[in-house]
Write a protein that holds these residues in place. Structure first.
Motif, short mmCIF file in Angstrom:
data_model
loop_
_atom_site.label_atom_id
_atom_site.label_comp_id
_atom_site.label_asym_id
_atom_site.label_seq_id
_atom_site.Cartn_x
_atom_site.Cartn_y
_atom_site.Cartn_z
N MET A 1 0.83 -1.18 0.00
CA MET A 1 0.00 0.00 0.00
C MET A 1 0.88 1.25 0.00
SD MET A 1 -2.96 1.02 2.69
CE MET A 1 -4.42 1.61 1.92
N THR A 2 0.53 2.20 -0.81
CA THR A 2 1.31 3.43 -0.94
C THR A 2 1.12 4.30 0.29
OG1 THR A 2 0.99 3.36 -3.32
CG2 THR A 2 1.71 5.45 -2.39
N ALA A 3 2.22 4.87 0.76
CA ALA A 3 2.17 5.80 1.90
C ALA A 3 2.17 7.22 1.37
CB ALA A 3 3.37 5.56 2.81
N TYR A 4 1.27 8.05 1.92
CA TYR A 4 1.16 9.45 1.51
C TYR A 4 1.40 10.35 2.71
CZ TYR A 4 -1.08 7.46 -2.58
OH TYR A 4 -1.35 6.71 -3.71
N GLU A 5 1.98 11.50 2.43
CA GLU A 5 2.21 12.51 3.46
C GLU A 5 1.79 13.85 2.88
OE1 GLU A 5 6.20 14.48 5.04
OE2 GLU A 5 5.98 12.37 5.65
N ALA A 6 1.11 14.65 3.67
CA ALA A 6 0.68 15.98 3.22
C ALA A 6 1.49 17.04 3.94
CB ALA A 6 -0.80 16.17 3.50
N GLU A 7 1.84 18.09 3.20
CA GLU A 7 2.57 19.23 3.76
C GLU A 7 1.81 20.50 3.47
OE1 GLU A 7 5.71 19.29 5.26
OE2 GLU A 7 5.99 17.12 5.15
N ARG A 8 1.93 21.45 4.38
CA ARG A 8 1.32 22.78 4.23
C ARG A 8 2.45 23.78 4.02
NH1 ARG A 8 0.87 27.20 7.20
NH2 ARG A 8 -1.07 28.40 7.24
N PHE A 9 2.27 24.68 3.06
CA PHE A 9 3.27 25.69 2.75
C PHE A 9 2.61 27.05 2.62
CE2 PHE A 9 4.73 21.75 0.73
CZ PHE A 9 6.04 21.66 1.19
N GLU A 10 3.34 28.09 2.96
CA GLU A 10 2.90 29.45 2.70
C GLU A 10 3.69 30.00 1.53
OE1 GLU A 10 0.47 31.30 3.93
OE2 GLU A 10 -0.12 29.83 5.44
N GLY A 11 2.99 30.59 0.58
CA GLY A 11 3.63 31.30 -0.52
C GLY A 11 4.62 30.48 -1.31
N GLU A 12 5.78 31.09 -1.58
CA GLU A 12 6.75 30.54 -2.51
C GLU A 12 7.36 29.20 -2.10
OE1 GLU A 12 9.72 33.39 -3.53
OE2 GLU A 12 8.25 34.88 -4.12
N ALA A 13 7.29 28.83 -0.84
CA ALA A 13 7.88 27.56 -0.39
C ALA A 13 7.30 26.36 -1.14
CB ALA A 13 7.69 27.40 1.12
N ALA A 14 6.07 26.46 -1.59
CA ALA A 14 5.41 25.33 -2.27
C ALA A 14 5.68 25.28 -3.77
CB ALA A 14 3.90 25.41 -2.05
N PHE A 15 6.27 26.34 -4.32
CA PHE A 15 6.35 26.46 -5.77
C PHE A 15 6.89 25.22 -6.49
CE2 PHE A 15 6.39 31.39 -6.12
CZ PHE A 15 5.10 31.42 -5.63
N PRO A 16 8.07 24.72 -6.17
CA PRO A 16 8.59 23.62 -7.00
C PRO A 16 7.66 22.40 -7.03
CG PRO A 16 10.31 24.49 -5.57
CD PRO A 16 9.01 25.12 -5.14
N ASP A 17 7.19 21.95 -5.89
CA ASP A 17 6.38 20.73 -5.85
C ASP A 17 4.96 20.96 -6.34
OD1 ASP A 17 8.62 19.42 -4.96
OD2 ASP A 17 8.00 19.43 -2.85
N ALA A 18 4.34 22.06 -5.92
CA ALA A 18 2.98 22.36 -6.38
C ALA A 18 2.98 22.58 -7.89
CB ALA A 18 2.43 23.57 -5.64
N TYR A 19 3.95 23.32 -8.39
CA TYR A 19 4.03 23.58 -9.83
C TYR A 19 4.23 22.30 -10.62
CZ TYR A 19 4.27 28.72 -9.62
OH TYR A 19 4.01 30.05 -9.46
N GLU A 20 5.00 21.37 -10.08
CA GLU A 20 5.23 20.12 -10.79
C GLU A 20 3.92 19.40 -11.05
OE1 GLU A 20 7.41 15.86 -9.96
OE2 GLU A 20 8.36 17.65 -9.13
N VAL A 21 3.08 19.31 -10.02
CA VAL A 21 1.78 18.64 -10.17
C VAL A 21 0.88 19.45 -11.09
CG1 VAL A 21 -0.30 17.87 -8.96
CG2 VAL A 21 1.96 17.51 -7.93
N ARG A 22 0.81 20.75 -10.88
CA ARG A 22 -0.07 21.60 -11.70
C ARG A 22 0.37 21.60 -13.16
NH1 ARG A 22 -0.23 26.85 -8.00
NH2 ARG A 22 -0.67 27.81 -10.02
#
Length: 148
Positions: A1-22
């Protein structure tokens, strides 16, 4: 079973990973122009990113902005195609709603692609507009009132 982890970011900190998915979901899969997807509002938002910890990669994301003293707006909710059906969209929206409740807002708005309108309805969102086009994709405006 795949393990998932969620992270919360403010502003630019999320850019690389959020942009990759988007980029994968909206720009590559759905042909949304990059200028529309990357709208310059990410630095004023709270972002959530879900990771497949086994693969070490981001697989889902959501963006949250505050519109006024009562209203938040969920945006850019995306899950990579190969991870759909795993409950990650629901998990992202639960994180968004918990964040909004923590800031004492009364309502969450979103623009849902009509193809996923039913998904948001299962989470308690109501359609409050006629269909409209956004990035050449049919959408409806939906909202959910929160119970404190």
């Amino acid at each position: 079973m795949t393990a998932y982890e969620a992270e919360r970011f403010e502003g630019e900190a999320a850019f690389p990973d959020a942009y990759e998915v988007r980029r994968d979901v909206f720009i590559e899969e759905q042909d949304v122009p990059e200028a529309i997807e990357m709208d310059g509002r990410d630095d004023e938002a709270t972002h959530f990113v879900v990771y497949d910890t086994d693969a070490g990669r981001p697989v889902g994301t959501a963006r949250l902005r505050y519109i006024d003293d009562d209203t938040a707006k969920a945006e850019r909710v995306a899950v990579l195609a190969e991870y759909r059906g795993e409950g990650l969209g629901r998990r992202l929206m639960e994180l968004v709603e918990a964040e909004v409740r923590g800031r004492d807002r009364e309502r969450i708005d979103l623009h849902a692609q009509t193809a996923v309108e039913g998904f948001y309805e299962t989470l308690g969102y109501e359609t409050v507009s006629d269909e409209f086009m956004e990035a050449d994709i049919p959408h409806v405006e939906m909202e959910k009132r929160l119970d404190g």
